[in-house]
Scaffold this motif. Sequence first.
Motif, PDB file in Angstrom:
ATOM      1  N   GLY A 232     -13.597 -52.601  33.803  1.00  0.00           N
ATOM      2  CA  GLY A 232     -13.164 -51.248  34.115  1.00  0.00           C
ATOM      3  C   GLY A 232     -12.078 -51.148  35.156  1.00  0.00           C
TER       4      GLY A 232
ATOM      5  N   GLY B 212      -5.564 -54.803  26.151  1.00  0.00           N
ATOM      6  CA  GLY B 212      -5.713 -53.890  27.274  1.00  0.00           C
ATOM      7  C   GLY B 212      -5.346 -54.498  28.613  1.00  0.00           C
TER       8      GLY B 212
ATOM      9  N   ARG C 260     -10.712 -58.093  25.021  1.00  0.00           N
ATOM     10  CA  ARG C 260     -10.868 -56.647  25.088  1.00  0.00           C
ATOM     11  C   ARG C 260     -12.230 -56.278  25.666  1.00  0.00           C
ATOM     12  NH1 ARG C 260      -7.580 -52.066  24.830  1.00  0.00           N
ATOM     13  NH2 ARG C 260      -8.995 -51.076  26.283  1.00  0.00           N
ATOM     14  N   ARG C 261     -13.233 -57.039  25.304  1.00  0.00           N
ATOM     15  CA  ARG C 261     -14.587 -56.786  25.809  1.00  0.00           C
ATOM     16  C   ARG C 261     -14.631 -56.966  27.328  1.00  0.00           C
ATOM     17  NH1 ARG C 261     -19.804 -59.717  25.631  1.00  0.00           N
ATOM     18  NH2 ARG C 261     -18.711 -61.575  24.928  1.00  0.00           N
TER      19      ARG C 261
ATOM     20  N   ASP D 248     -12.766 -54.012  29.039  1.00  0.00           N
ATOM     21  CA  ASP D 248     -13.605 -52.814  29.022  1.00  0.00           C
ATOM     22  C   ASP D 248     -14.774 -52.932  29.997  1.00  0.00           C
ATOM     23  OD1 ASP D 248     -11.963 -51.699  27.094  1.00  0.00           O
ATOM     24  OD2 ASP D 248     -13.242 -52.288  25.408  1.00  0.00           O
ATOM     25  N   ALA D 249     -15.320 -54.141  30.105  1.00  0.00           N
ATOM     26  CA  ALA D 249     -16.503 -54.340  30.948  1.00  0.00           C
ATOM     27  C   ALA D 249     -16.187 -54.222  32.433  1.00  0.00           C
ATOM     28  CB  ALA D 249     -17.133 -55.704  30.654  1.00  0.00           C
TER      29      ALA D 249
END
Length: 297
Positions: free
Chosen positions: A207, A230, A200-201, A204-205
Amino acid sequence: MFNASSKTNIRELLANAGSRPVVSVGVGDAMSARLASVTEGIDAILTSGFAISAQQLGLPDVEMYSRTENVQAVERICYVSGKPVIADMDTGYGNAVNVIKSLHEFERAGVQGVIIEDQVSPKRCPVCVDTTNVIIPKAEAVGKIRAAAENRRNLETLLIARTDAVEFDEAVSRAKAYREAGADLVQPISRLFSDKADIRRFVDAVGCPVSLVVVGWLEGLSKEDLAATGASIVHFALVPVTAVHHAVGQVMAQLGRAGSAEALEAVRSPHTAIVKDMGMESIGVLEEKYLPRESEL
């Protein structure tokens, strides 16, 4: 047999997936592709380099096959597949200029997407080795992705850029650069992560849409876990080939011990089921439609 026009568009699948990822399954032969094509819940097909190496050559996935051999295997899979096919294009078989020719070959074979990785050539599948793979300089990898993005013969062809970087910040940096160069999705390797929070990190990173190969410890994640990462698409790359390896190995051992098929313990499909699943009924329909009757000869 399937009609290519019946295939769902992979971009439409991704656009309409909502909160769940698109589900892809890795195959190494046309029979596996046919079975995946009629299986509910499987959205797309990945031609797995690991599976092609194992099932077509009986060799580990260390780029022992040529581009031509890979394309031939992919073409057979595309011919019978009723679902969109994404091809493992390895390193692109050369520099950025070679990548263009490779992409055209895979597009001609019928794929709707390709994965290009940033390893040196010959590549080594991360699940085949314990050591970290050597990757090419970022600028060189960016050139490969840009060459593919700007020279697609089909503008709808999906480009997935994979990085084998195992240091988190480096993987993110490369993923962002590949996205800027024209990749539709970016794909990390499983070795980058130690738990689902790491995935998930990463998502998110960077994008941007992420393609995730579910191998190793990731196979223990639930459907809900995978959705929570995600990732836009998840590839169960090794499930079919590992199942085939186990089943065939088991029945070979039993047959070798018994010397007879009379009392084999391994569960096997009746040959009639295989004939049906391979499309014999459609062959009969075509024969009836196009072949003259004996009385007409």
